[in-house]
Design a protein around this motif. Sequence first.
Motif, PDB file in Angstrom:
ATOM      1  N   GLY A 274       0.776  -1.225   0.000  1.00  0.00           N
ATOM      2  CA  GLY A 274       0.000   0.000   0.000  1.00  0.00           C
ATOM      3  C   GLY A 274       0.808   1.277   0.000  1.00  0.00           C
ATOM      4  N   LEU A 275       2.120   1.168   0.075  1.00  0.00           N
ATOM      5  CA  LEU A 275       2.981   2.341   0.062  1.00  0.00           C
ATOM      6  C   LEU A 275       3.528   2.573  -1.345  1.00  0.00           C
ATOM      7  N   ALA A 276       3.571   3.835  -1.754  1.00  0.00           N
ATOM      8  CA  ALA A 276       4.220   4.169  -3.020  1.00  0.00           C
ATOM      9  C   ALA A 276       5.718   4.013  -2.843  1.00  0.00           C
ATOM     10  N   VAL A 277       6.389   3.520  -3.879  1.00  0.00           N
ATOM     11  CA  VAL A 277       7.836   3.293  -3.802  1.00  0.00           C
ATOM     12  C   VAL A 277       8.518   4.122  -4.886  1.00  0.00           C
ATOM     13  N   LEU A 278       9.487   4.917  -4.481  1.00  0.00           N
ATOM     14  CA  LEU A 278      10.237   5.773  -5.394  1.00  0.00           C
ATOM     15  C   LEU A 278      11.713   5.434  -5.321  1.00  0.00           C
ATOM     16  N   ARG A 279      12.320   5.246  -6.474  1.00  0.00           N
ATOM     17  CA  ARG A 279      13.767   5.009  -6.536  1.00  0.00           C
ATOM     18  C   ARG A 279      14.441   6.298  -6.991  1.00  0.00           C
ATOM     19  N   LEU A 280      15.421   6.757  -6.225  1.00  0.00           N
ATOM     20  CA  LEU A 280      16.074   8.040  -6.467  1.00  0.00           C
ATOM     21  C   LEU A 280      17.515   7.836  -6.921  1.00  0.00           C
ATOM     22  N   TYR A 281      17.886   8.544  -7.973  1.00  0.00           N
ATOM     23  CA  TYR A 281      19.263   8.564  -8.437  1.00  0.00           C
ATOM     24  C   TYR A 281      19.764  10.009  -8.363  1.00  0.00           C
ATOM     25  N   PRO A 282      20.720  10.308  -7.497  1.00  0.00           N
ATOM     26  CA  PRO A 282      21.225  11.681  -7.430  1.00  0.00           C
ATOM     27  C   PRO A 282      21.878  12.086  -8.743  1.00  0.00           C
ATOM     28  N   LYS A 283      21.593  13.294  -9.193  1.00  0.00           N
ATOM     29  CA  LYS A 283      22.192  13.771 -10.432  1.00  0.00           C
ATOM     30  C   LYS A 283      23.682  14.014 -10.266  1.00  0.00           C
ATOM     31  N   ASP A 284      24.107  14.167  -9.023  1.00  0.00           N
ATOM     32  CA  ASP A 284      25.532  14.313  -8.717  1.00  0.00           C
ATOM     33  C   ASP A 284      25.854  13.351  -7.582  1.00  0.00           C
ATOM     34  N   PRO A 285      26.098  12.055  -7.875  1.00  0.00           N
ATOM     35  CA  PRO A 285      26.304  11.057  -6.822  1.00  0.00           C
ATOM     36  C   PRO A 285      27.485  11.400  -5.921  1.00  0.00           C
ATOM     37  N   SER A 286      27.387  10.948  -4.677  1.00  0.00           N
ATOM     38  CA  SER A 286      28.478  11.095  -3.716  1.00  0.00           C
ATOM     39  C   SER A 286      28.796   9.714  -3.156  1.00  0.00           C
ATOM     40  N   PRO A 287      29.955   9.534  -2.507  1.00  0.00           N
ATOM     41  CA  PRO A 287      30.268   8.217  -1.935  1.00  0.00           C
ATOM     42  C   PRO A 287      29.218   7.755  -0.921  1.00  0.00           C
ATOM     43  N   GLN A 288      28.563   8.714  -0.241  1.00  0.00           N
ATOM     44  CA  GLN A 288      27.586   8.363   0.786  1.00  0.00           C
ATOM     45  C   GLN A 288      26.227   7.986   0.195  1.00  0.00           C
ATOM     46  N   LEU A 289      25.946   8.417  -1.041  1.00  0.00           N
ATOM     47  CA  LEU A 289      24.619   8.161  -1.615  1.00  0.00           C
ATOM     48  C   LEU A 289      24.727   8.057  -3.127  1.00  0.00           C
ATOM     49  N   VAL A 290      24.571   6.854  -3.634  1.00  0.00           N
ATOM     50  CA  VAL A 290      24.521   6.659  -5.088  1.00  0.00           C
ATOM     51  C   VAL A 290      23.122   6.252  -5.547  1.00  0.00           C
ATOM     52  N   GLU A 291      22.294   5.822  -4.584  1.00  0.00           N
ATOM     53  CA  GLU A 291      20.919   5.445  -4.903  1.00  0.00           C
ATOM     54  C   GLU A 291      20.119   5.416  -3.608  1.00  0.00           C
ATOM     55  N   ALA A 292      18.839   5.760  -3.696  1.00  0.00           N
ATOM     56  CA  ALA A 292      17.973   5.702  -2.522  1.00  0.00           C
ATOM     57  C   ALA A 292      16.602   5.188  -2.939  1.00  0.00           C
ATOM     58  N   ILE A 293      15.917   4.548  -2.015  1.00  0.00           N
ATOM     59  CA  ILE A 293      14.543   4.108  -2.230  1.00  0.00           C
ATOM     60  C   ILE A 293      13.696   4.679  -1.101  1.00  0.00           C
ATOM     61  N   LEU A 294      12.572   5.283  -1.451  1.00  0.00           N
ATOM     62  CA  LEU A 294      11.643   5.829  -0.470  1.00  0.00           C
ATOM     63  C   LEU A 294      10.324   5.071  -0.530  1.00  0.00           C
ATOM     64  N   TRP A 295       9.773   4.739   0.640  1.00  0.00           N
ATOM     65  CA  TRP A 295       8.436   4.177   0.755  1.00  0.00           C
ATOM     66  C   TRP A 295       7.558   5.280   1.322  1.00  0.00           C
ATOM     67  N   VAL A 296       6.522   5.667   0.590  1.00  0.00           N
ATOM     68  CA  VAL A 296       5.748   6.862   0.921  1.00  0.00           C
ATOM     69  C   VAL A 296       4.283   6.509   1.155  1.00  0.00           C
ATOM     70  N   ASP A 297       3.725   7.020   2.250  1.00  0.00           N
ATOM     71  CA  ASP A 297       2.303   6.865   2.524  1.00  0.00           C
ATOM     72  C   ASP A 297       1.520   7.678   1.495  1.00  0.00           C
ATOM     73  N   LYS A 298       0.675   7.020   0.714  1.00  0.00           N
ATOM     74  CA  LYS A 298      -0.022   7.706  -0.371  1.00  0.00           C
ATOM     75  C   LYS A 298      -1.099   8.673   0.134  1.00  0.00           C
ATOM     76  N   ASN A 299      -1.549   8.485   1.360  1.00  0.00           N
ATOM     77  CA  ASN A 299      -2.555   9.382   1.921  1.00  0.00           C
ATOM     78  C   ASN A 299      -1.921  10.644   2.515  1.00  0.00           C
ATOM     79  N   THR A 300      -0.881  10.454   3.315  1.00  0.00           N
ATOM     80  CA  THR A 300      -0.265  11.598   3.995  1.00  0.00           C
ATOM     81  C   THR A 300       0.865  12.223   3.192  1.00  0.00           C
ATOM     82  N   LYS A 301       1.393  11.478   2.198  1.00  0.00           N
ATOM     83  CA  LYS A 301       2.541  11.914   1.380  1.00  0.00           C
ATOM     84  C   LYS A 301       3.821  12.028   2.210  1.00  0.00           C
ATOM     85  N   LEU A 302       3.899  11.271   3.312  1.00  0.00           N
ATOM     86  CA  LEU A 302       5.068  11.294   4.182  1.00  0.00           C
ATOM     87  C   LEU A 302       5.907  10.036   3.987  1.00  0.00           C
ATOM     88  N   ILE A 303       7.201  10.184   4.145  1.00  0.00           N
ATOM     89  CA  ILE A 303       8.134   9.063   4.016  1.00  0.00           C
ATOM     90  C   ILE A 303       7.996   8.154   5.228  1.00  0.00           C
TER      91      ILE A 303
END
Length: 225
Positions: free
Chosen positions: A140-169
């Motif tokens: 029931g959660l929306a899933v978003l895969r994020l690719y930073p346009k300028d990757p860093s060693p700490q973050l090359v990819e992220a996935i967010l699970w978002v409540d579709k009603n509240t729009k909160l992570i």
Amino acid sequence: MRFSALFACAVALLFLTAGASHAAAPGITGEMQKKYEAMQSFTAEFTQRLVHQESGAEEVRKGTLAFQKPLRVRWETKAPHGELLVITDKEVWDYLPDEELAYQYSPEVVRDSRSVIQVITGQTRLDTDFSVEAEPDDNGLAVLRLYPKDPSPQLVEAILWVDKNTKLIRKAQILDFYGNTNEVTLTSLTPDAPIKAGTFQFTPPQGTTVENLMDQVAPERPLLQ
């Protein structure tokens, strides 16, 4: 074990080109942006799961999180090891009570939109700093895969699970350059929660060794890891 410089360049290029090829951001992205822009604070409990790619070692932590705009954070891990991270517009404290050690940093170390803290608190600019791809819903959660346009060693990819009603992570998973994952699940999340006075204040207890690193642009140890 670290990758070779040549391989590092190849992986960085891969993420850059992959991010550039993604379609327009899903509609929920703009709704999330508006929600977090309007929200002034929140509190939550969290469960954090850290997995080291090379060794397969896994660690689970539990704690509490308080956030207040523009970027005030109190991240406190209760178990299995205590840690307190306090962020204000003047300084950042990373306190390790078991080691009687506290690191003091400039707030610049957390202002990068690609930092784990910015992602978890919803302060990243998804519309400008990331290429966003929708994944199939998960329980029931929306899933978003994020690719930073300028990757860093700490973050090359992220996935967010978002409540579709509240729009909160509700959950965020961060992948770093070495394949390690940092997954944070938020529960008891209260938007615009009242924040007690003194929440974002910290004074090192007597006997604590303080490492003043205000002149560093990156933390001595990765924050929230």
